[in-house]
Scaffold this active site. Sequence first.
Site, PDB file in Angstrom:
ATOM      1  N   SER A 210      45.979  31.109  35.328  1.00 11.40           N
ATOM      2  CA  SER A 210      44.807  30.349  35.748  1.00 11.40           C
ATOM      3  C   SER A 210      45.189  29.198  36.686  1.00 11.40           C
ATOM      4  O   SER A 210      45.856  29.431  37.702  1.00 11.40           O
ATOM      5  CB  SER A 210      44.059  29.864  34.507  1.00 11.40           C
ATOM      6  OG  SER A 210      42.793  29.367  34.831  1.00 11.40           O
ATOM      7  N   ASP A 430      37.334  39.336  36.641  1.00 11.51           N
ATOM      8  CA  ASP A 430      37.615  38.001  36.104  1.00 11.51           C
ATOM      9  C   ASP A 430      36.560  37.022  36.616  1.00 11.51           C
ATOM     10  O   ASP A 430      36.312  36.922  37.811  1.00 11.51           O
ATOM     11  CB  ASP A 430      39.017  37.588  36.550  1.00 11.51           C
ATOM     12  CG  ASP A 430      39.472  36.247  36.002  1.00 11.51           C
ATOM     13  OD1 ASP A 430      38.665  35.542  35.370  1.00 11.51           O
ATOM     14  OD2 ASP A 430      40.640  35.904  36.223  1.00 11.51           O
ATOM     15  N   HIS A 459      40.217  36.990  31.548  1.00 13.39           N
ATOM     16  CA  HIS A 459      40.947  35.975  32.310  1.00 13.39           C
ATOM     17  C   HIS A 459      42.228  35.680  31.549  1.00 13.39           C
ATOM     18  O   HIS A 459      42.192  35.154  30.444  1.00 13.39           O
ATOM     19  CB  HIS A 459      40.083  34.722  32.424  1.00 13.39           C
ATOM     20  CG  HIS A 459      40.725  33.583  33.146  1.00 13.39           C
ATOM     21  ND1 HIS A 459      40.952  33.603  34.501  1.00 13.39           N
ATOM     22  CD2 HIS A 459      41.186  32.379  32.704  1.00 13.39           C
ATOM     23  CE1 HIS A 459      41.516  32.461  34.866  1.00 13.39           C
ATOM     24  NE2 HIS A 459      41.681  31.710  33.785  1.00 13.39           N
TER      25      HIS A 459
END
Length: 530
Positions: A210, A430, A459
């Site tokens: 991320s 995602d 994710h």
Amino acid sequence: MTKRAGILIAAGATVAGLLAAAPAPAAASGTGAPPAPELTWTDCPTENHPTLQCAKVSAPLDHDDPAGRQITLALSRVPHTAKTFQGPLLVNPGGPGGSGLSMAGFVASALPEKVAAQYDVIGFAPRGVGKSTPALNCLPGHSDPVRPDSVPASYREERVNRDRAAAFARACGEKHGDVLPYMDTVSAAKDLDVIRRALGAEQLNYFGYSYGTYLGAVYAKLHPERVRRLVLDSVVDPDDVWYQGNLNQDYAFDDRHKAFAAWVAKHDATYGLGTDPAGVEAAWYRMRAAVAAEPAGGRVGASELEDTFLPGGYYNGYWPYLAEAFAAYVNEKDTEALVTAYENFGATGTGGDNSYSVYLAVQCRDAGWPRHWSTWRNDTRRIHDKAPFMTWNNTWYNAPCADWPVEPLHPVRVVNDRLPAALILQATGDAATPYAGAVSMHRKLRGSSLVVEEGGGNHGITLSGNACLDQHLTAYLTDGTVPRGRGEGEADAVCAALPDPKPLPAAKAAAQSVDNSAGSRLHGLLGPRH
């Protein structure tokens, strides 16, 4: 915004990246470099990670003034045990605002033992986070329930939320004004080099999820010669830092909420909410209106309900638990089920105030945000009309940046042609970091390899149960092997997504006790907002 390019790929061939099998020995600081900080590791074992060690390292608050005020960075380590030592592997769960101290143990145990044993797996709490000092906490209790409804029905209601956001920004400036000018991704990336020198390593291996992908890419831009291996999972779009990136999320999370509704409709025999996805989604919005009028258990209003169901957009393993609470409220008027779901999935929990403070401190400082509130309002109204699930909620989450007390910097151009082959992994659906961002990063990092989870919507996709993805990760960390596609399209390799979960037995789902699968463990570390 969720443009997902078609993936055309021929049979992929794997090639070894131009990487040494093992790192060079520890290097001296180099001419003109500050002396390497010292580390003292102490045992800090946990039940699941008995070899875990902890340390702290000092770093300059202002890297342009290395002899000035110092901060501390908290570190964790699972030491290597194999004769073959490939150096430190720094791991980061994202955020900004996420602490990676627990990530070291997770990664070391989730990787194949033979691979993990060749690395010192290093977790770290970035500046301002958790056990690093100083730790930011701008306005304790800001997110406590019950907050005002995120979707304003009038100018007055909008003004209430607007004033709350401005108050948060003001409190940050009053409490942490001496630190905020140095809360940015570039400073955090320079901290990574402090950690590298303290570890006595010439080069780093880095594995980020991320926001951690952006942090890794910025470090690679600053110190390409110091990067040995670079793994980026669920990739921030470097072209959309940060206002546009949040607008893009609004559409994508609405898509995932619709996917959740379709899943609930598919399992009508379990949940009794109808077989039509649109009808299930409409039932969810009726539930939202009901708790807006009368918060469930006095704790779950409309904003808290959104917070509760938002994690389902990150990880579909939460769907059975969320669906059970949804059905219990709609079919049985069971408010307790919603409160339990909120406490498990939506509440900020321990450290939440700190994480949110750091999130804003970094994102508001990293790049410019609109200063005229009319821009925020107009963009939010426009998107809400098409994607209502969390658009206003996301706006208020980021709204303190409109009044941030520190002037913004300019985003880093991460284009890089000086790196060894990087491994990029991305799901096509995602929501938190839409697919287009991974394609952009792939194009900017010359020689990188893009592995796509086709049809996946989670994710954070490696070390969470997909054997195909994990094989690519393992090969890369073993000897630098990356796949190379020979056909048209962006992807070098494609893995099929795991199937969606199945409903759980009612008693287990109602208990809201999330299973101990790899995916659940990973997403427990990544947290609800990235």
